[in-house]
Scaffold this motif. Sequence first.
Motif, PDB file in Angstrom:
ATOM      1  N   UNK A 159      -1.289 -48.039  10.692  1.00 17.66           N
ATOM      2  CA  UNK A 159      -0.832 -48.950  11.739  1.00 17.66           C
ATOM      3  C   UNK A 159      -1.265 -48.506  13.131  1.00 17.66           C
ATOM      4  N   UNK A 160      -1.970 -47.396  13.221  1.00 16.60           N
ATOM      5  CA  UNK A 160      -2.368 -46.864  14.511  1.00 16.60           C
ATOM      6  C   UNK A 160      -3.888 -46.860  14.605  1.00 16.60           C
ATOM      7  N   UNK A 161      -4.404 -47.392  15.684  1.00 19.02           N
ATOM      8  CA  UNK A 161      -5.845 -47.314  15.927  1.00 19.02           C
ATOM      9  C   UNK A 161      -6.067 -46.710  17.297  1.00 19.02           C
ATOM     10  N   UNK A 162      -7.060 -45.872  17.406  1.00 20.29           N
ATOM     11  CA  UNK A 162      -7.397 -45.271  18.684  1.00 20.29           C
ATOM     12  C   UNK A 162      -6.506 -44.118  19.093  1.00 20.29           C
ATOM     13  N   UNK A 163      -5.550 -43.730  18.274  1.00 15.04           N
ATOM     14  CA  UNK A 163      -4.668 -42.612  18.581  1.00 15.04           C
ATOM     15  C   UNK A 163      -4.747 -41.582  17.464  1.00 15.04           C
ATOM     16  N   UNK A 164      -4.460 -40.342  17.797  1.00 16.82           N
ATOM     17  CA  UNK A 164      -4.409 -39.307  16.768  1.00 16.82           C
ATOM     18  C   UNK A 164      -3.043 -38.653  16.797  1.00 16.82           C
ATOM     19  N   UNK A 165      -2.736 -37.945  15.756  1.00 14.52           N
ATOM     20  CA  UNK A 165      -1.468 -37.238  15.673  1.00 14.52           C
ATOM     21  C   UNK A 165      -1.646 -35.773  16.047  1.00 14.52           C
ATOM     22  N   UNK A 166      -2.712 -35.427  16.711  1.00 17.93           N
ATOM     23  CA  UNK A 166      -2.981 -34.053  17.074  1.00 17.93           C
ATOM     24  C   UNK A 166      -3.701 -33.333  15.944  1.00 17.93           C
ATOM     25  N   UNK A 167      -3.721 -32.046  15.987  1.00 18.34           N
ATOM     26  CA  UNK A 167      -4.406 -31.250  14.968  1.00 18.34           C
ATOM     27  C   UNK A 167      -3.576 -31.265  13.692  1.00 18.34           C
ATOM     28  N   UNK A 168      -4.184 -31.760  12.609  1.00 15.31           N
ATOM     29  CA  UNK A 168      -3.477 -31.881  11.334  1.00 15.31           C
ATOM     30  C   UNK A 168      -3.927 -30.839  10.322  1.00 15.31           C
ATOM     31  N   UNK A 169      -5.030 -30.147  10.596  1.00 16.63           N
ATOM     32  CA  UNK A 169      -5.514 -29.070   9.724  1.00 16.63           C
ATOM     33  C   UNK A 169      -6.031 -27.925  10.588  1.00 16.63           C
ATOM     34  N   UNK A 170      -5.575 -26.727  10.316  1.00 16.58           N
ATOM     35  CA  UNK A 170      -6.085 -25.514  10.956  1.00 16.58           C
ATOM     36  C   UNK A 170      -5.863 -24.368   9.972  1.00 16.58           C
ATOM     37  N   UNK A 171      -6.906 -23.596   9.745  1.00 11.87           N
ATOM     38  CA  UNK A 171      -6.814 -22.524   8.751  1.00 11.87           C
ATOM     39  C   UNK A 171      -7.762 -21.401   9.130  1.00 11.87           C
ATOM     40  N   UNK A 172      -7.494 -20.206   8.625  1.00 11.35           N
ATOM     41  CA  UNK A 172      -8.357 -19.065   8.905  1.00 11.35           C
ATOM     42  C   UNK A 172      -8.428 -18.147   7.689  1.00 11.35           C
ATOM     43  N   UNK A 173      -9.637 -17.704   7.399  1.00 11.07           N
ATOM     44  CA  UNK A 173      -9.891 -16.711   6.360  1.00 11.07           C
ATOM     45  C   UNK A 173     -10.506 -15.483   7.005  1.00 11.07           C
ATOM     46  N   UNK A 174     -10.430 -14.352   6.315  1.00 16.06           N
ATOM     47  CA  UNK A 174     -11.019 -13.125   6.840  1.00 16.06           C
ATOM     48  C   UNK A 174     -11.666 -12.343   5.711  1.00 16.06           C
ATOM     49  N   UNK A 175     -12.545 -11.435   6.091  1.00 13.33           N
ATOM     50  CA  UNK A 175     -13.247 -10.574   5.143  1.00 13.33           C
ATOM     51  C   UNK A 175     -12.397  -9.332   4.910  1.00 13.33           C
ATOM     52  N   UNK A 176     -12.137  -9.013   3.629  1.00 11.19           N
ATOM     53  CA  UNK A 176     -11.218  -7.911   3.305  1.00 11.19           C
ATOM     54  C   UNK A 176     -11.929  -6.596   2.975  1.00 11.19           C
ATOM     55  N   UNK A 219     -26.417  -0.799   7.899  1.00 14.35           N
ATOM     56  CA  UNK A 219     -25.623  -1.724   8.708  1.00 14.35           C
ATOM     57  C   UNK A 219     -24.694  -2.522   7.799  1.00 14.35           C
ATOM     58  N   UNK A 220     -23.519  -2.890   8.321  1.00 17.07           N
ATOM     59  CA  UNK A 220     -22.605  -3.685   7.505  1.00 17.07           C
ATOM     60  C   UNK A 220     -21.744  -4.586   8.375  1.00 17.07           C
ATOM     61  N   UNK A 221     -21.261  -5.662   7.761  1.00 15.87           N
ATOM     62  CA  UNK A 221     -20.292  -6.565   8.356  1.00 15.87           C
ATOM     63  C   UNK A 221     -18.913  -6.029   8.006  1.00 15.87           C
ATOM     64  N   UNK A 222     -18.069  -5.852   9.005  1.00 12.99           N
ATOM     65  CA  UNK A 222     -16.784  -5.201   8.806  1.00 12.99           C
ATOM     66  C   UNK A 222     -15.728  -6.081   8.174  1.00 12.99           C
ATOM     67  N   UNK A 223     -15.063  -5.530   7.183  1.00 10.01           N
ATOM     68  CA  UNK A 223     -13.931  -6.179   6.540  1.00 10.01           C
ATOM     69  C   UNK A 223     -12.790  -5.192   6.417  1.00 10.01           C
ATOM     70  N   UNK A 224     -11.570  -5.672   6.559  1.00  9.73           N
ATOM     71  CA  UNK A 224     -10.387  -4.807   6.481  1.00  9.73           C
ATOM     72  C   UNK A 224      -9.273  -5.521   5.755  1.00  9.73           C
ATOM     73  N   UNK A 225      -8.334  -4.749   5.241  1.00  8.44           N
ATOM     74  CA  UNK A 225      -7.163  -5.346   4.593  1.00  8.44           C
ATOM     75  C   UNK A 225      -5.925  -5.309   5.490  1.00  8.44           C
ATOM     76  N   UNK A 226      -5.965  -4.521   6.566  1.00 10.02           N
ATOM     77  CA  UNK A 226      -4.781  -4.367   7.411  1.00 10.02           C
ATOM     78  C   UNK A 226      -4.796  -5.235   8.667  1.00 10.02           C
ATOM     79  N   UNK A 227      -5.931  -5.871   8.971  1.00 14.66           N
ATOM     80  CA  UNK A 227      -6.025  -6.783  10.110  1.00 14.66           C
ATOM     81  C   UNK A 227      -7.341  -7.554  10.030  1.00 14.66           C
ATOM     82  N   UNK A 228      -7.462  -8.571  10.859  1.00 21.39           N
ATOM     83  CA  UNK A 228      -8.659  -9.410  10.853  1.00 21.39           C
ATOM     84  C   UNK A 228      -9.727  -8.774  11.737  1.00 21.39           C
TER      85      UNK A 228
END
Length: 182
Positions: free
Chosen positions: A24-41, A160-169
Motif C-alpha cells: 500500500x506504500x509507494x515511494x517510501x521505505x521503512x528504513x534499513x530492513x537487512x544488515x548483517x556482518x560476517x568475519x574471518x575466524x 603474507x596472510x589475511x588476518x582472522x581471529x576468534x576473539x574479535x573482528x
Amino acid sequence: DRTLTLPDEAGTVLTSASDIPASSVTGLTQGITEADQFYLTANRSGDGDITANLARTNFKGFSKTGTGMSESSGIFSFPATGLYLVQVKGQFNISGSDTVILNTMVTTDNSSYDQVAEAVTEHITTSDANADCSSFYYVNVTDTSNVKVKFNLASMSGSSFLGGRTDKVSTSFTFIRLGDAQ
C-alpha cells in the motif's frame, strides 16, 4: 501547501512503519530492513576463494537486522531483493615487499563471477608490516537465487596472510540493504 482529508470512521492505529503493508506504500521505505556482518575466524594465506572460517559476528552489542545473509562454502546469498551496500575490511600481515588484494566477486547467474571491487594494500620494504584495506560496492539484487557474492585473495606471496581471529573482528564482510532493487 496540501490539504489532507481523513475519514470520519475509526481506523487502525499505526505504531511503526512496519505496520504499513508494503503493497500500500509507494515511494517510501521503512528504513534499513537487512544488515548483517560476517568475519574471518582464522588466518588465510595464498591466492584463491575464501571458502572456510567465516562466521556471523556474535560479539557483545552485535545484532543483525532482518533475516540476515546465508553463507555456504564462502558464497553469500541475499535474503531479499534490493540494493545492498557490501563493505569489506581486510587486515593483512604483509611479509616483506608484497601487494595483497582482497576481491569482491559477484554473479548474476549463480555461475560465473566477476571481480567488481578490490581492497588493495602493499608494503615495499623487506621487513614485515600490518596493513588494513577496504572496499565498498553496491549490489543490485534482482533475483535472490542468482545474485550472490564471494570474496577471494590475489597477489599473495611469501608468508603474507589475511588476518582472522576468534576473539574479535579483524577482517569483516558487511551487508546492508539500502532500498528496493533498481
